[in-house]
Design a protein around this motif. Structure first.
Motif, mmCIF file in Angstrom:
data_model
loop_
_atom_site.group_PDB
_atom_site.id
_atom_site.type_symbol
_atom_site.label_atom_id
_atom_site.label_comp_id
_atom_site.label_asym_id
_atom_site.label_seq_id
_atom_site.Cartn_x
_atom_site.Cartn_y
_atom_site.Cartn_z
ATOM 1 N N LEU A 164 -1.395 5.834 8.586
ATOM 2 C CA LEU A 164 -1.741 5.901 7.249
ATOM 3 C C LEU A 164 -3.194 6.601 7.256
ATOM 4 C CD1 LEU A 164 -1.351 4.565 4.455
ATOM 5 C CD2 LEU A 164 -2.824 2.803 5.046
ATOM 6 N N VAL A 179 0.691 -1.125 0.098
ATOM 7 C CA VAL A 179 0.015 -0.036 -0.039
ATOM 8 C C VAL A 179 1.129 1.172 0.120
ATOM 9 C CG1 VAL A 179 -1.711 1.150 1.520
ATOM 10 C CG2 VAL A 179 -1.827 -1.145 1.173
ATOM 11 N N ALA A 180 1.763 1.390 0.955
ATOM 12 C CA ALA A 180 2.443 2.495 1.163
ATOM 13 C C ALA A 180 3.796 2.211 2.052
ATOM 14 C CB ALA A 180 1.759 3.750 1.778
ATOM 15 N N THR A 211 -2.193 8.689 2.733
ATOM 16 C CA THR A 211 -0.913 9.344 3.041
ATOM 17 C C THR A 211 -0.308 8.782 4.189
ATOM 18 O OG1 THR A 211 -1.885 11.551 2.406
ATOM 19 C CG2 THR A 211 0.154 11.762 4.086
ATOM 20 N N ILE A 212 1.002 8.432 4.046
ATOM 21 C CA ILE A 212 1.666 7.501 4.953
ATOM 22 C C ILE A 212 2.573 8.605 5.785
ATOM 23 C CG2 ILE A 212 3.663 6.936 3.673
ATOM 24 C CD1 ILE A 212 3.941 4.330 5.388
ATOM 25 N N THR A 258 8.400 8.724 0.443
ATOM 26 C CA THR A 258 7.425 8.099 0.694
ATOM 27 C C THR A 258 7.027 7.529 -0.662
ATOM 28 O OG1 THR A 258 6.007 9.877 0.284
ATOM 29 C CG2 THR A 258 6.350 9.172 2.602
ATOM 30 N N TYR A 259 6.330 6.162 -0.713
ATOM 31 C CA TYR A 259 6.129 5.612 -1.894
ATOM 32 C C TYR A 259 4.469 5.114 -1.775
ATOM 33 C CZ TYR A 259 11.129 5.799 -2.632
ATOM 34 O OH TYR A 259 12.543 6.095 -2.697
ATOM 35 N N TYR A 260 3.769 4.962 -2.872
ATOM 36 C CA TYR A 260 2.442 4.608 -2.740
ATOM 37 C C TYR A 260 2.227 3.580 -3.934
ATOM 38 C CZ TYR A 260 1.782 8.412 0.506
ATOM 39 O OH TYR A 260 2.064 9.411 1.555
ATOM 40 N N VAL A 267 -3.700 3.807 -4.320
ATOM 41 C CA VAL A 267 -4.157 4.594 -3.326
ATOM 42 C C VAL A 267 -3.508 6.077 -3.544
ATOM 43 C CG1 VAL A 267 -4.292 2.468 -1.679
ATOM 44 C CG2 VAL A 267 -2.127 3.673 -2.002
ATOM 45 N N LYS A 268 -2.721 6.183 -4.443
ATOM 46 C CA LYS A 268 -1.834 7.433 -4.548
ATOM 47 C C LYS A 268 -2.917 8.489 -4.770
ATOM 48 C CE LYS A 268 1.756 6.762 -6.916
ATOM 49 N NZ LYS A 268 2.456 6.500 -8.205
#
Length: 120
Positions: A80, A47-48, A68-69, A57-59, A63-64
């Motif tokens: 999250l 997910v993230a 937000t992580i 951060t990566y998504y 969910v992008k």
């Protein structure tokens, strides 16, 4: 490091939930953190993720722009924030600690999971 996820629950489509993952141990800030999810009958998916400093951060594409992580190393907690929830977001969500990446094998430490259910 031991991880405890919380914050799951029931939401309507378009709603929001915030998941938290509290870590024990003094080495939390040295780990990248990730969130994964697993829906019934499906494989666990990325997910993230967030780097140890929070600077990267990566998504997942799915969910992008909606999730937000973030992390607070002083509180040993990763979050999250999930907005604009969709029924397809329904799953058990897991937090994990390890090296930053999108594959589950890159995270040796896992929390117990928290259920997120989004109704249509």
């Amino acid at each position: 490091v031991q991880l405890q996820a919380s914050g799951g629950g029931l939401s309507q489509t378009g709603g929001s939930l915030r998941l938290s993952c509290a870590a024990s141990g003094r080495t939390f800030s040295s780990y990248a953190m990730g969130w994964f999810r697993q829906a019934p009958g499906k494989e666990r998916e990325f997910v993230a993720s967030i780097s140890w400093s929070g600077g990267s951060t990566y998504y997942a594409d799915s969910v992008k722009g909606r999730f937000t992580i973030s992390r607070d190393n002083a509180k040993n907690t990763v979050y999250l924030q999930m907005n604009s929830l969709k029924p397809e977001d329904t799953a058990v969500y897991y937090c994990a600690a390890g090296t930053i990446g999108v594959a589950a094998y890159e995270y040796p430490y896992w929390g117990q999971g928290t259920q997120v259910t989004v109704s249509s």
